[in-house]
Design a protein around this motif. Sequence first.
Motif, short mmCIF file in Angstrom:
data_model
loop_
_atom_site.label_atom_id
_atom_site.label_comp_id
_atom_site.label_asym_id
_atom_site.label_seq_id
_atom_site.Cartn_x
_atom_site.Cartn_y
_atom_site.Cartn_z
N ILE A 65 2.69 -7.36 5.68
CA ILE A 65 1.41 -8.09 5.08
C ILE A 65 0.80 -7.02 4.14
CG2 ILE A 65 -0.97 -8.82 5.69
CD1 ILE A 65 0.18 -9.44 8.27
N LEU A 66 0.67 -7.47 3.01
CA LEU A 66 0.21 -6.65 1.83
C LEU A 66 -1.30 -6.69 2.03
CD1 LEU A 66 0.38 -4.90 -0.66
CD2 LEU A 66 0.55 -6.74 -2.13
N MET A 67 -1.97 -5.86 2.04
CA MET A 67 -3.55 -5.83 2.15
C MET A 67 -4.37 -5.58 1.14
SD MET A 67 -3.75 -6.67 5.58
CE MET A 67 -5.52 -6.33 5.79
N SER A 68 -3.64 -4.49 0.26
CA SER A 68 -4.61 -4.28 -0.87
C SER A 68 -3.56 -3.56 -1.86
CB SER A 68 -5.73 -3.48 -0.41
OG SER A 68 -6.40 -3.11 -1.50
N ILE A 69 -3.94 -3.61 -3.34
CA ILE A 69 -3.36 -2.71 -4.22
C ILE A 69 -4.58 -1.82 -4.68
CG2 ILE A 69 -2.41 -2.78 -6.51
CD1 ILE A 69 -1.44 -5.45 -5.83
N LEU A 70 -4.48 -0.57 -4.27
CA LEU A 70 -5.76 0.44 -4.38
C LEU A 70 -5.77 0.77 -5.72
CD1 LEU A 70 -5.61 2.15 -0.83
CD2 LEU A 70 -6.89 0.18 -1.27
N LEU A 130 -7.68 -7.72 0.88
CA LEU A 130 -8.92 -7.43 0.85
C LEU A 130 -9.62 -7.12 -0.39
CD1 LEU A 130 -8.28 -4.58 3.80
CD2 LEU A 130 -9.29 -6.91 3.87
N THR A 131 -9.09 -6.60 -1.40
CA THR A 131 -9.62 -6.43 -2.52
C THR A 131 -9.54 -7.23 -3.79
OG1 THR A 131 -7.74 -4.81 -3.46
CG2 THR A 131 -9.32 -3.83 -2.25
N ASN A 132 -10.24 -7.23 -4.77
CA ASN A 132 -10.41 -8.12 -5.82
C ASN A 132 -10.67 -7.18 -6.99
OD1 ASN A 132 -9.97 -10.41 -7.51
ND2 ASN A 132 -12.40 -11.01 -7.09
N LYS A 150 -0.18 6.85 -16.32
CA LYS A 150 0.19 7.88 -16.82
C LYS A 150 1.24 8.38 -15.96
CE LYS A 150 -1.64 10.19 -19.62
NZ LYS A 150 -1.22 10.47 -21.20
N LEU A 151 1.14 8.47 -14.65
CA LEU A 151 2.17 8.92 -13.67
C LEU A 151 3.13 7.82 -13.33
CD1 LEU A 151 -0.49 11.14 -11.39
CD2 LEU A 151 0.74 11.80 -13.57
N GLN A 152 2.80 6.97 -13.55
CA GLN A 152 3.91 5.44 -13.25
C GLN A 152 3.80 5.46 -11.75
OE1 GLN A 152 6.53 3.80 -15.60
NE2 GLN A 152 4.50 4.04 -16.43
N THR A 153 2.79 5.33 -10.88
CA THR A 153 2.63 5.41 -9.54
C THR A 153 1.49 4.17 -9.22
OG1 THR A 153 0.60 6.87 -9.40
CG2 THR A 153 3.05 7.76 -9.12
N VAL A 154 1.66 3.67 -7.94
CA VAL A 154 1.01 2.57 -7.56
C VAL A 154 0.54 2.98 -6.00
CG1 VAL A 154 0.70 -0.06 -6.78
CG2 VAL A 154 2.07 0.90 -8.96
N THR A 155 -0.71 2.94 -5.46
CA THR A 155 -1.21 3.15 -4.13
C THR A 155 -1.28 1.82 -3.42
OG1 THR A 155 -2.10 5.44 -4.82
CG2 THR A 155 -2.91 4.36 -2.77
N VAL A 156 -0.82 1.56 -2.65
CA VAL A 156 -0.81 0.31 -1.59
C VAL A 156 -1.33 0.42 -0.33
CG1 VAL A 156 0.28 -1.02 -3.29
CG2 VAL A 156 1.50 0.27 -1.38
N TYR A 157 -1.76 -0.31 0.13
CA TYR A 157 -2.48 -0.58 1.69
C TYR A 157 -1.64 -1.68 2.34
CZ TYR A 157 -5.04 -1.10 5.77
OH TYR A 157 -5.20 -1.35 7.13
#
Length: 437
Positions: A62-67, A199-201, A72-79
């Motif tokens: 279950i993907l809760m949020s894309i934080l 959760l996020t928008n 620049k760093l080519q990174t993604v933080t997800v919850y």
Amino acid sequence: MMWEAFLAILTLSVATGAAPEQLCKYDNIIQYLNISSERPPPLRTIPKEDWEEPLKVEIQFILMSILSVTEKLQTVTVYFLVIMKWKDVFVTWNPQDFCNISKLVLPVDTFWSPYIVIYEQVDEEKSLSRPFLSITHNGIISTTQQHQVTITCNLEMHKFPFDTQTCTISLFSFNHPDLILQSNQTTDEVNKNSKLYHLTNGEWKFTNINIIPSRVEDEEEVFTGIIYEISMKRRPILYVLNLIFPSCALYLLDMTILFSSSSYGDKISFQLSLIIGESVLALILKDIIPTSSDDPPIIVMFFIGVFVLMIMGILETCLLMQLKKKPLHPILKAIKLLRCRKQARTTSGNLLSKQGDSLTETARGQEERRDSSPLGKGNTELPMLTGTINAEGQRIGTQAELQECESALLVLDQVLFCSHLLLSLLFSIIIIVQWSS
């Protein structure tokens, strides 16, 4: 040993003649399973009866949020949440013996649980709440793990800010090659659940999640895993209002000042201030776009094109200012010559038709001037009068040339403006087509 304790309690109750006490507490089940807090948990290894058969672990994602997304760093933080379920054949009981208690919730370190590795993770995972195990009477154990991780992702910035990115989260268990990770969800189910619990928008909106089974071979061992392919789309309104719209407004002002009737010096000063404003927007963009990219983003080409067109506008203004200082410049002479040739072509027919009448009237006028001259028919002009007439004619000729040069300069100004406008329209069409393709 578990049954011996239960039979001892039952024998003791029969010997005393009292009715057996009902076992309706969770502690009774814990003692029955021999997992009391007074002794360490008995089962620390993978729970299998047949060691040749792999243990299947069902996973629900279950993907809760894309934080956050750091270009620049080519990174993604997800919850996200990972719900794992497997069967432990050594943890079973009869619910009828314990007042129909069929479920227990215990700390995760009570029994063995699979250790999941996220292949794309690039930082140390932040400590979240301690998970628990949910155990049913038939040995089905399930646990819900919360993950807030930063993963590496190949971000394609070509269509920034109208881009769609695809990142992957790969779940593997490299400690147990005899462990099979499989998803108990379909693609529609994982998308439905993720959209329900999202959760996020914020800036990013995930559009789709694909489930891809995977296998990794390492020498003689084979590890199975699951890859979740997450597609997300950027909401571009903030970048349009902060970057694209101001840049277009500055360029429209630059086009307006080219068409205005201000002096050339004022035009150049205003155009230079517009270029400085465009440079500030370019610096803001520089902090967002990655420094190394094989395919340059369209928005970078857009800014470069605007810069080039603004510089061309300054060069055109400098050219017109230089031509105004030198009215007999070869460029203006060439324009004047072209205009004269054009007028000559249009009036040549009229001149031919009127040539006979003009010659007749000229001869008659000369004859009349000779007859009315006070000096007689031999002299028709005075010397001083001739010089005055020649000077006046030269002055009138110089003014006519200046007027012709100003007219040619106006024509050149209009030609440069029209060409600049057409080039701007062509550039805009190319950028819009590339962004929409």
